[in-house]
Enzyme design. Structure first.
Site, PDB file in Angstrom:
ATOM      1  CG  ASP A  36       3.438 -15.307  29.658  1.00 31.81           C
ATOM      2  OD1 ASP A  36       3.302 -14.440  28.969  1.00 31.81           O
ATOM      3  OD2 ASP A  36       3.588 -14.759  31.014  1.00 31.81           O
ATOM      4  CG  ASP A 294      29.162 -40.699  -3.681  1.00 30.87           C
ATOM      5  OD1 ASP A 294      29.327 -40.546  -4.713  1.00 30.87           O
ATOM      6  OD2 ASP A 294      28.693 -41.872  -2.641  1.00 30.87           O
ATOM      7  N   GLY A 429      21.444 -29.490  -4.001  1.00 33.80           N
ATOM      8  CA  GLY A 429      21.817 -27.855  -4.847  1.00 33.80           C
ATOM      9  C   GLY A 429      22.556 -27.864  -5.842  1.00 33.80           C
TER      10      GLY A 429
END
Lengths: 508, 472
Positions: A36, A294, A429
């Protein structure tokens, strides 16, 4: 029982450990089974930490199940005290100790008799709170412990500093860009003529906590960690708090104005308006960006935002208010804080999603088809699968979200960084999209280095099967070397045996 | 066994046991490689957020590939028995059946199911009958086991599911169970059906290999034994659960890895198999000893092994030059330590100390004997073997002795590097292909990487990157 593949916020003890290991010279001892102590790996790997993580486990094994921890926890605390001389040891319960119901408070009391350091039991319940809530609570607990003791001993420093000063609360290890944010806020405070009285818990000493009341006010930049401490300081010492996250140009200005109000109420007589104006219009580039051509191209583009409350809310406001992007969905996994989130982003997005289920968000993204996603590493992977670019804005995060270079999210430099993040996501993109329309990269003259087209050798089926198991990036090399090996030795067919013989002979 | 017995009148290995305060992975990590190995399985880890957090962080990007594992995350109602375990598990397993339709569901019991005494072994057969999918229960928890021992608990449970030849009736199924043979004769069967592969083998009892290794290793080791005329009757685990090997009373079994003692015990006691105790096929020395041990058991004279081993060593010379006379310290976390130390001593390294989570002196008997033998052959002092090490004490010793290389977990690697000590992450040895003759190079590739890296950086003068010598 819940079928779960992934989780956004970790278990409670992670939050406690993040607080404890943020302080200087504080050691945490987990009451936990073997394995753990994974926190140490995360800290050492993600933060590239040079020092040993001050967390050890007091191991719960079969003997402990049968007979209880008995002396073991006490011994481990006393031993750690001797070895490391920490100021404070925080005994940290885990899911295992939650159900064992051992009297850990009793161990803490007994250990503090023998140990030189202070010993505290973190007051967190695995089944009730998550990592973030536990971190918030542990920080408050430690602050309260040292302040009320100083008060009892009459060592508390309550006299305000001569010049306006601030405590900045909530910077922890493994926090998203926390170290850069801390630097940026220190810089901002310096620009405003405000002394930083303390920045906690990051690299702070517990002995300095008694000076907290000297500050004129507390600044809590993150919604997740710090509010409980600031509320405690407000209730106990009447210290005002500013809990506006200075993320984005508008919110940074709002935060600075709130600070101005707080300081002027105490007679500072400051006017930050010229500073805000100068920064907004001429120093930072974010405001100018939103006017530029832009950004015009981004108008009305669809985005989905998901993350912790702080970052998802701030990001939603920046996209909608400062860049004219349409946020079709804003969401958070901080279910326990849903109301605050709804109230923050309500007017800036079409739809709100509050969920801890990564599948639900992925489905939403798939149906909404945004042009970009701003989320956690999980959303980044969803984006990969759906071919949608993603900017990472919140934990859970990977090692690449602990950049070496200076990348704050808060303040005026933070606003610049966010512009880059947003703009790069969308242009990437666009590029992808254009490539698709025009049929991809020019593919006519691909040089087929890996192909041995006019080879005199044939590959048997089992040989090919084995070859295909070799990772793609070295397969070509292995193939070439194997064929060379086969040719040198006069094999005409390459099967699995020849392949491995080649590997042995030439390290193919 | 051809491994020489330790010579009398020489000092023998020293064993110590420390506090057990050491860093290792939780044994539930075995699902990460086992779900990939057993292609038609689904692993359900019945535990808490802590387990889930560990898995999603330790497995890194694998988590995003729609894994065939999930958490059955216990909530407060499960702990206090307000919810009925059986109904809850049924609901989840129904969902898994509907979404993934696996051939087996493996339940991984965790610390929490142990503490609240959830009777997984009792619930499984009932639920299995009801939903019609085999449910295998493995208690791979941090209360009892470390890291790779997780695989051991799963394979021990699987060993009970292997059919006997009486249960496997159709030839079709027989073929399927001997998955390896099918794999090797894949394609050839149609090309030249006249060839009967059976004649290539000696007449020997059925041999089953146990231990999950990547498929290329399966092929390589099967071929290795084929060279000696030994036929591999099957592997535990196979590529698919439905292809688990046939195991009959009296069959011979041999382990691939040093951490499989429970599986070995199960095969011996429950399945009445004969174990072949051998060093593990890690490094050319280990591989040779492993093949020789099998040959010896079947009274087969091994062919060409000596030359083969010599050739491999020859091909490693560039790496050996780097490691020779360097010291390596094993902090201990995955049970591969003895075999790796033995190989590295043969490579010319010295090993002051081998930390290891758990030492089964019976299952590893031949490996320990080879380690001792190797030390005598190489004229190096015997390493001290420390079971259940204490990381804090180890760091003090590392600081005092400044070894050339420390093989350790990721929790200590960066801090040690910052103090000028070369480290190699131990976990990489569990995920790399390290078995057999051909992969000896891969082990040395891992071991020498920090040394090579530091050779290229050595004149820069920044090997120590912490300000004061902090007590570690």
């Amino acid at each position: 029982m819940k079928l779960a593949y992934w989780m956004y916020a970790g278990p409670a003890h992670i939050g406690t450990l993040r607080i404890a290991s943020s302080f200087k010279n504080v050691h945490a001892i987990m009451h936990a089974p073997l394995g753990d102590d994974y926190f140490n790996v995360m800290r050492s790997m993600l933060e590239r930490e040079r020092d040993f993580t001050p967390v050890t486990a007091s191991i719960v094994d079969r003997n402990v199940l049968a007979r209880g921890s008995q002396e073991r926890v006490v011994d481990n605390i006393v031993r750690k005290d001797r070895e490391e001389n920490p100021d404070l040891i925080v005994l940290t319960p885990t899911c295992t100790s939650s159900i064992l119901q051992e009297d850990l408070q009793n161990f803490v009391q007994r250990a503090s008799l023998d140990a030189q350091c202070d010993v505290l039991l973190a007051d967190v319940n695995h089944y009730r709170v998550n990592e973030l809530q536990a971190a918030d609570r542990t920080l408050q607990q430690i602050v309260q412990f040292y302040l009320s003791r100083a008060q009892k001993k009459g060592e508390l420093l309550t006299e305000k500093t001569a010049k306006p000063s601030v405590n900045i609360i909530g910077f922890t290890t493994l926090g998203f860009h926390n170290n850069h944010d801390a630097t940026e806020l220190r810089k901002l405070m310096a620009d405003l003529g405000i002394e930083v009285n303390a920045l906690i818990p990051d690299k702070a000493s517990v002995h300095d906590l008694k000076t907290l009341p000297r500050a004129w006010f507390n600044l809590v930049p993150y919604r997740e960690v710090g509010p409980l401490t600031a509320q405690y300081l407000r209730d106990e010492f009447a210290m005002p708090m500013v809990d506006i996250t200075p993320m984005g140009i508008v919110e940074t200005a709002r935060c600075i104005r709130a600070i101005q109000a707080v300081l002027n109420a105490q007679g500072a007589g400051v006017d930050y308006e010229p500073f805000i104006d100068e920064q907004t219009r001429f120093v930072s580039n974010a405001a100018w960006f939103s006017r530029s051509i832009d950004c015009q191209n981004l108008t009305g583009k669809k985005a989905v935002v998901f993350g912790d409350s702080t970052h998802a809310a701030a990001m939603t406001k920046i996209l909608a208010r400062e860049m004219g992007i349409r946020v079709v969905l804003a969401g958070t996994y901080c279910k326990y804080d849903a109301e605050w989130f709804q109230q923050q982003v309500g007017e800036y997005c079409d739809e709100i999603l509050i969920s801890e289920d990564n599948g639900a968000i992925a489905d939403k993204i798939a149906t909404l088809e945004p042009a970009a996603i701003f989320g956690t590493q999980m959303e980044r992977h969803v984006g990969k699968r759906l071919d949608i670019p993603c900017g990472v804005i919140a934990a859970p995060i990977h090692i690449q979200n602990f950049p070496v270079g200076y990348k704050p999210f808060v303040g005026y430099e933070g606003a610049n960084q966010i512009v880059d993040l947003v703009y790069n996501s969308f242009t990437l993109g666009m590029e992808d999209h254009l490539l698709e329309i025009f049929g991809g990269h020019d593919t006519k003259d691909v040089i087929t280095k890996t192909m041995s087209a006019d080879s005199d050798l044939s590959w048997s089926k089992d040989g090919l099967t084995e070859l295909n198991r070799i990772p793609g990036f070295v397969r070509g090399k292995v193939k070439r070397n194997t064929e060379k090996f086969a040719r040198d030795r006069g094999f005409t067919e390459i099967n699995a045996e020849v392949l491995y013989a080649a590997k042995e002979a030439v390290g193919a | 066994m051809t491994v020489a017995d330790p010579k009398p009148n020489t000092p023998s290995l020293e064993f110590e046991c420390d506090t057990g305060n050491y860093h290792t992975f939780c044994p539930i990590s075995c699902v990460a490689w086992l779900y990939q190995k057993i292609e038609d399985s689904f692993f359900l880890v019945i535990g808490t957020k802590t387990c889930g957090y560990f898995l999603q962080n330790a497995m890194g990007v694998m988590i995003f590939a729609e894994p065939r594992y999930a958490m059955a995350e216990l909530e407060e109602g499960d702990i206090s028995a307000q919810l009925n375990d059986y109904n809850e598990l049924k609901r989840l397993c129904d969902q898994i059946k509907r979404d993934r339709n696996p051939s087996v569901i493996v339940w991984i019991g965790t610390c929490t199911t142990e503490i609240i005494k959830m009777d997984l072994e009792g619930l499984a057969p009932k639920l299995e009958a009801e939903i019609g999918i085999p449910i295998v229960v493995a208690r791979a928890n941090g209360l009892d086991y470390a890291f790779t021992q997780g695989e051991d608990t799963v394979l021990a449970a699987m060993a009970n599911r292997c059919p006997t030849s009486a249960q496997v009736k159709t030839t079709e199924e027989k073929e399927e169970r001997g998955g390896i043979q099918k794999l090797l004769s894949f394609g050839r069967k149609k090309d030249d059906a006249a060839e009967s592969p059976e004649t290539e083998y000696h007449d020997h009892p059925n041999l089953v290999l146990f231990g999950s290794v990547p498929d290329p290793i399966v092929t390589q080791m099967t071929l290795e034994l084929k060279k000696q005329g030994i036929k591999v009757g099957g592997w535990l685990p196979a590529k698919r659960y439905t292809e688990l090997p046939v195991i009959d009373e009296g069959d011979y079994v041999i382990g691939m890895n040093p951490f499989l003692s429970r599986t070995a015990t199960t095969l011996i006691r429950r399945r009445k198999c004969n174990p072949i105790i051998a060093p593990f096929p890690i490094g050319p020395d280990g591989t040779r000893a492993w093949v020789e041990a099998i040959c010896a058991k079947f009274n087969i004279e091994p062919q060409g092994l000596e030359e083969r081993e010599a050739k491999i060593w020859e091909s490693l010379e560039d790496y050996l030059a780097l490691v020779r006379d360097k010291s390596v310290y094993f902090m201990g976390d995955n049970l591969l330590e003895i075999s790796l130390a033995r190989f590295l001593i043969r490579c010319g390294m010295t090993v002051p100390e081998i930390g290891i989570p758990y030492m089964d002196k019976r299952y590893q008997a031949a490996e320990l004997a080879l380690l001792e033998q190797t030390c005598h052959d190489m004229g190096t002092p015997l390493p001290k073997i420390i079971e259940k090490p204490d990381n804090y004490n180890q760091l003090q010793r590392i600081k005092a002795t400044q070894p050339d290389l420390v093989i350790t977990g990721m929790a200590h690697a960066n801090p040690l590097e910052a103090r000028g000590i070369n480290t190699k992450w131990s976990v990489e040895f569990t995920f790399a292909q390290i078995h057999g003759f051909a992969n000896a190079r891969d082990i040395l590739e891992l071991v020498t990487r920090p040394l090579r890296r530091n050779n290229s950086l050595k004149d820069l003068g920044w090997d120590k990157l912490v300000k004061e010598e902090v007590t570690v």
